[in-house]
Scaffold this active site. Sequence first.
Site, PDB file in Angstrom:
ATOM      1  N   GLY A  81     -52.439 -14.511 -45.734  1.00 52.76           N
ATOM      2  CA  GLY A  81     -53.077 -13.602 -46.684  1.00 52.76           C
ATOM      3  C   GLY A  81     -52.948 -12.130 -46.319  1.00 52.76           C
ATOM      4  O   GLY A  81     -52.668 -11.286 -47.182  1.00 52.76           O
ATOM      5  N   CYS A 116     -47.017  -8.568 -32.249  1.00 56.37           N
ATOM      6  CA  CYS A 116     -47.388  -9.586 -31.263  1.00 56.37           C
ATOM      7  C   CYS A 116     -46.717  -9.331 -29.919  1.00 56.37           C
ATOM      8  O   CYS A 116     -47.109  -9.882 -28.908  1.00 56.37           O
ATOM      9  CB  CYS A 116     -46.993 -10.963 -31.774  1.00 56.37           C
ATOM     10  N   GLY A 149     -51.039 -17.544 -40.945  1.00 59.10           N
ATOM     11  CA  GLY A 149     -49.664 -17.979 -40.739  1.00 59.10           C
ATOM     12  C   GLY A 149     -49.490 -18.785 -39.457  1.00 59.10           C
ATOM     13  O   GLY A 149     -48.828 -19.827 -39.457  1.00 59.10           O
TER      14      GLY A 149
HETATM   15  C1  LIG Z   1     -47.565 -12.280 -39.492  1.00 57.80           C
HETATM   16  C2  LIG Z   1     -46.592 -13.402 -39.420  1.00 57.80           C
HETATM   17  C3  LIG Z   1     -46.995 -14.678 -38.997  1.00 57.80           C
HETATM   18  C4  LIG Z   1     -48.381 -14.967 -38.479  1.00 57.80           C
HETATM   19  O1  LIG Z   1     -49.362 -14.859 -39.468  1.00 57.80           O
HETATM   20  P1  LIG Z   1     -50.905 -14.662 -39.027  1.00 57.80           P
HETATM   21  O2  LIG Z   1     -51.648 -14.855 -40.309  1.00 57.80           O
HETATM   22  O3  LIG Z   1     -51.032 -13.278 -38.490  1.00 57.80           O
HETATM   23  O4  LIG Z   1     -51.199 -15.730 -38.028  1.00 57.80           O
HETATM   24  C5  LIG Z   1     -46.042 -15.674 -38.991  1.00 57.80           C
HETATM   25  N1  LIG Z   1     -44.787 -15.460 -39.376  1.00 57.80           N
HETATM   26  C6  LIG Z   1     -44.359 -14.248 -39.786  1.00 57.80           C
HETATM   27  C7  LIG Z   1     -42.941 -14.071 -40.211  1.00 57.80           C
HETATM   28  C8  LIG Z   1     -45.244 -13.186 -39.811  1.00 57.80           C
HETATM   29  O5  LIG Z   1     -44.820 -11.984 -40.191  1.00 57.80           O
END
Ligand SMILES: *Cc1c(COP(=O)(O)O)cnc(C)c1O
Length: 377
Positions: free
Chosen positions: A197, A322, A69
Amino acid sequence: MIYFDNNATTRMAPEVRAAVLPFLDAYYANPSSPYAFARKTSVAIADAREAVASLVGVRAPDVVFTSGGSESINTAFHAARTLRPKRRQFVVSTVEHTATLACARQLDQQGFHVVRIPVDAAGRPDMDAYANSLTDDTALVSIMAANNETGVLFPVEEMAALAAERDIYFHCDATQAVGKMPFRADQSGMTFVSLSGHKLHAPKGIGALITAPSVTLPPLVAGGEQEQGRRAGTENVIGIVGFGAAAGLATEGPALLERRIRPLRDEMERRVCDGVDRVRVAGAAAPRLPNTSLLLFEDIPSEALLARLDMEGICCSSGSACTAGATEPSHVLAAMHLPPKYGLGAVRISFSRYTEPNEVNEFINRIGPLVRSLRTS
Ligand SMILES: *Cc1c(COP(=O)(O)O)cnc(C)c1O
């Protein structure tokens, strides 16, 4: 162990593990290699691309695999800057994921103008402020479909349509939404959609950026011609195969969570609010994901409560993984203007398709005594 932190990450589905195993082992070829042995991996990637595309209603060529993400979000910002270099303004909400907010902060520092759309006490965006923010100078709007801390849903379909009317790129962070609620990335106005994923029972370190066919995505990671030149680097075959298998399972996710998990979540909230004094549920007045509950306990530091829950084998978090360890209310609760005495006692419970009623009962039985003992100590 009871795992109630599925918005931070999920367990790999057994079906995903089974799909991945041959690629940990027998099929290790580089998918770009010219011999028959490599066909197995390149075909598996093509199949996974079809599965991810079908999950969100787009065509396979619109799917660009990334490391997750965060990379997808960074790529969308990079694309808007590259493709719309004259436009100086960006629009985000105040409750976006830290990856989006960090991209926005970089833009501030580079002299761009970032508009941050406020939310109300229930976590819903101010739609008048949003409509007024859109100008001919807007390069990109980046808005999440569902908030990771509260589960509150944003009207992204309507927001994307408003952006499209003005020919503004719209990026939707659908990381928490996909697999938990019906979501289509082919809606009018959605230029980019980010997926991850590991939020839907695939391995960690794999994601996708869905890109509208009208846009040629400039690579954030430059190099070889993988992903049709849109994201270089030898493919994460294991991640991609796992993501494909998880996407197949996730098509049933929304119906399954609606039927089995939303009633469990709602009952948990009702029983906790009945059994414990001075507790509220963040975003309860807004439409929310079926799996998420952010409980706010007045006058308790969430670290103390989380530590006690941890000792009892219950895994949950104060909100976003985070920003864990912070002693201030999260940026999401701060944006909702909740009194700090509530914001400091936040405990996020996030269920998955694997959550069992007896686990939820266990939590309900333990939380009351824990809260009371912390308040009197
Ligand atoms: C977890 C998350 C991300 C980041 O995804 P990663 O694959 O961990 O980098 C971004 N946006 C939202 C809303 C998330 O919950």
